[in-house]
Design a protein around this motif. Structure first.
Motif, PDB file in Angstrom:
ATOM      1  N   TYR A   2     -45.600  93.310  18.566  1.00 39.94           N
ATOM      2  CA  TYR A   2     -44.391  92.482  18.562  1.00 39.94           C
ATOM      3  C   TYR A   2     -44.663  91.165  19.294  1.00 39.94           C
ATOM      4  O   TYR A   2     -44.373  90.085  18.777  1.00 39.94           O
ATOM      5  N   ASP A   3     -45.245  91.264  20.485  1.00 41.99           N
ATOM      6  CA  ASP A   3     -45.520  90.073  21.292  1.00 41.99           C
ATOM      7  C   ASP A   3     -46.499  89.128  20.595  1.00 41.99           C
ATOM      8  O   ASP A   3     -46.363  87.906  20.692  1.00 41.99           O
ATOM      9  N   ARG A   4     -47.472  89.678  19.891  1.00 44.55           N
ATOM     10  CA  ARG A   4     -48.453  88.825  19.198  1.00 44.55           C
ATOM     11  C   ARG A   4     -47.818  88.082  18.026  1.00 44.55           C
ATOM     12  O   ARG A   4     -48.129  86.909  17.791  1.00 44.55           O
ATOM     13  N   ILE A   5     -46.932  88.735  17.297  1.00 43.77           N
ATOM     14  CA  ILE A   5     -46.222  88.054  16.207  1.00 43.77           C
ATOM     15  C   ILE A   5     -45.381  86.912  16.771  1.00 43.77           C
ATOM     16  O   ILE A   5     -45.412  85.787  16.262  1.00 43.77           O
ATOM     17  N   VAL A   6     -44.629  87.194  17.818  1.00 38.82           N
ATOM     18  CA  VAL A   6     -43.770  86.173  18.423  1.00 38.82           C
ATOM     19  C   VAL A   6     -44.608  85.014  18.958  1.00 38.82           C
ATOM     20  O   VAL A   6     -44.276  83.846  18.737  1.00 38.82           O
ATOM     21  N   ALA A   7     -45.698  85.320  19.628  1.00 34.87           N
ATOM     22  CA  ALA A   7     -46.565  84.263  20.172  1.00 34.87           C
ATOM     23  C   ALA A   7     -47.135  83.399  19.053  1.00 34.87           C
ATOM     24  O   ALA A   7     -47.199  82.166  19.178  1.00 34.87           O
ATOM     25  N   HIS A   8     -47.546  84.017  17.948  1.00 32.24           N
ATOM     26  CA  HIS A   8     -48.078  83.259  16.812  1.00 32.24           C
ATOM     27  C   HIS A   8     -46.994  82.343  16.232  1.00 32.24           C
ATOM     28  O   HIS A   8     -47.245  81.162  15.951  1.00 32.24           O
ATOM     29  N   ALA A   9     -45.792  82.873  16.063  1.00 27.82           N
ATOM     30  CA  ALA A   9     -44.690  82.072  15.514  1.00 27.82           C
ATOM     31  C   ALA A   9     -44.383  80.880  16.414  1.00 27.82           C
ATOM     32  O   ALA A   9     -44.195  79.756  15.936  1.00 27.82           O
ATOM     33  N   TYR A  41     -41.264  93.483   5.597  1.00 26.27           N
ATOM     34  CA  TYR A  41     -41.319  92.023   5.668  1.00 26.27           C
ATOM     35  C   TYR A  41     -40.582  91.576   6.924  1.00 26.27           C
ATOM     36  O   TYR A  41     -39.358  91.682   7.001  1.00 26.27           O
ATOM     37  N   VAL A  42     -41.356  91.116   7.902  1.00 27.81           N
ATOM     38  CA  VAL A  42     -40.790  90.688   9.178  1.00 27.81           C
ATOM     39  C   VAL A  42     -40.612  89.180   9.161  1.00 27.81           C
ATOM     40  O   VAL A  42     -41.522  88.443   8.777  1.00 27.81           O
ATOM     41  N   LEU A  43     -39.455  88.755   9.599  1.00 29.07           N
ATOM     42  CA  LEU A  43     -39.182  87.331   9.766  1.00 29.07           C
ATOM     43  C   LEU A  43     -38.778  87.076  11.209  1.00 29.07           C
ATOM     44  O   LEU A  43     -37.988  87.818  11.789  1.00 29.07           O
ATOM     45  N   VAL A  44     -39.360  86.023  11.750  1.00 30.86           N
ATOM     46  CA  VAL A  44     -39.059  85.588  13.109  1.00 30.86           C
ATOM     47  C   VAL A  44     -38.486  84.190  12.997  1.00 30.86           C
ATOM     48  O   VAL A  44     -39.091  83.327  12.362  1.00 30.86           O
ATOM     49  N   SER A  45     -37.331  83.970  13.592  1.00 27.37           N
ATOM     50  CA  SER A  45     -36.779  82.614  13.609  1.00 27.37           C
ATOM     51  C   SER A  45     -37.144  81.952  14.928  1.00 27.37           C
ATOM     52  O   SER A  45     -36.862  82.481  15.994  1.00 27.37           O
ATOM     53  N   THR A  46     -37.786  80.800  14.830  1.00 31.26           N
ATOM     54  CA  THR A  46     -38.102  80.021  16.036  1.00 31.26           C
ATOM     55  C   THR A  46     -37.150  78.840  16.162  1.00 31.26           C
ATOM     56  O   THR A  46     -37.437  77.885  16.873  1.00 31.26           O
ATOM     57  N   ALA A  47     -36.008  78.905  15.479  1.00 34.23           N
ATOM     58  CA  ALA A  47     -35.024  77.821  15.550  1.00 34.23           C
ATOM     59  C   ALA A  47     -34.564  77.603  16.985  1.00 34.23           C
ATOM     60  O   ALA A  47     -34.205  76.486  17.350  1.00 34.23           O
ATOM     61  N   ASP A  48     -34.614  78.659  17.812  1.00 32.59           N
ATOM     62  CA  ASP A  48     -34.199  78.509  19.207  1.00 32.59           C
ATOM     63  C   ASP A  48     -35.082  77.523  19.965  1.00 32.59           C
ATOM     64  O   ASP A  48     -34.663  76.940  20.948  1.00 32.59           O
ATOM     65  N   VAL A 105     -39.285  99.051  18.879  1.00 32.52           N
ATOM     66  CA  VAL A 105     -40.482  98.615  19.608  1.00 32.52           C
ATOM     67  C   VAL A 105     -40.792  99.682  20.659  1.00 32.52           C
ATOM     68  O   VAL A 105     -39.922 100.058  21.456  1.00 32.52           O
ATOM     69  N   VAL A 106     -42.037 100.161  20.639  1.00 34.97           N
ATOM     70  CA  VAL A 106     -42.475 101.225  21.539  1.00 34.97           C
ATOM     71  C   VAL A 106     -43.678 100.754  22.359  1.00 34.97           C
ATOM     72  O   VAL A 106     -44.368  99.803  21.969  1.00 34.97           O
ATOM     73  N   ASP A 107     -43.918 101.412  23.476  1.00 35.02           N
ATOM     74  CA  ASP A 107     -45.080 101.064  24.303  1.00 35.02           C
ATOM     75  C   ASP A 107     -46.380 101.435  23.608  1.00 35.02           C
ATOM     76  O   ASP A 107     -47.378 100.709  23.686  1.00 35.02           O
ATOM     77  N   ALA A 108     -46.391 102.590  22.949  1.00 30.30           N
ATOM     78  CA  ALA A 108     -47.591 103.074  22.251  1.00 30.30           C
ATOM     79  C   ALA A 108     -47.143 104.080  21.214  1.00 30.30           C
ATOM     80  O   ALA A 108     -46.049 104.635  21.279  1.00 30.30           O
TER      81      ALA A 108
END
Length: 140
Positions: free
Chosen positions: A9-16, A103-110, A136-139
């Motif tokens: 999750y964190d890697r997708i957000v960081a990439h976006a 299909y995951v979409l992340v909005s970076t409009a913020d 979202v889980v730890d492992a």
């Protein structure tokens, strides 16, 4: 429901966020038949656009060869929307050609003060969009 680790999750957000104001895109691969994303595969947005994404055809060919070699499949296909909500556009729906994928979409409009951050997942099959819960889980 899509279940993924906090690290993915964190890697997708960081990439976006890193590719903003252009749309980011990529894949989470997982063992064939498991529906379990395990490997983060960021891709280059060949369109280099804030309103559209496309995978480079050569990168996509290499990705699918690599998936075959590893007995993996694309479990998640993700991209970002930079100025709109995290909901599939007509173009996104038209390009959705992996019936088993999330299909995951992340909005970076913020990032521009245009709205709240969003991370959403959808199933897209035969042009029909169905939103699903994201856990979202730890492992695993």
């Amino acid at each position: 429901m899509l279940t993924l680790t906090q690290a993915l999750y964190d890697r997708i957000v960081a990439h976006a966020r890193a590719d903003h104001p252009d749309e980011a895109c990529g894949v989470l691969a997982g063992p064939a038949g498991t529906d379990r994303p395990e490997r983060f595969v960021p891709m280059l947005n060949a369109a280099r656009s804030p309103t559209f994404y496309e995978f480079d055809s050569q990168d996509l060919l290499r990705l699918y060869r690599d998936l075959d070699d590893r007995d993996e499949e694309p479990v998640v296909i993700y991209h970002s929307h930079t100025a709109t909500e995290a909901y599939p556009s007509r173009t996104d729906i038209g390009y959705a050609n992996e019936p088993g994928a999330h299909y995951v979409l992340v909005s970076t409009a913020d990032a521009d003060g245009l709205g709240e951050f969003q991370f959403r997942s959808f199933r897209i099959l035969d042009g029909e969009v169905t939103e699903e819960e994201v856990k979202v889980v730890d492992a695993y």
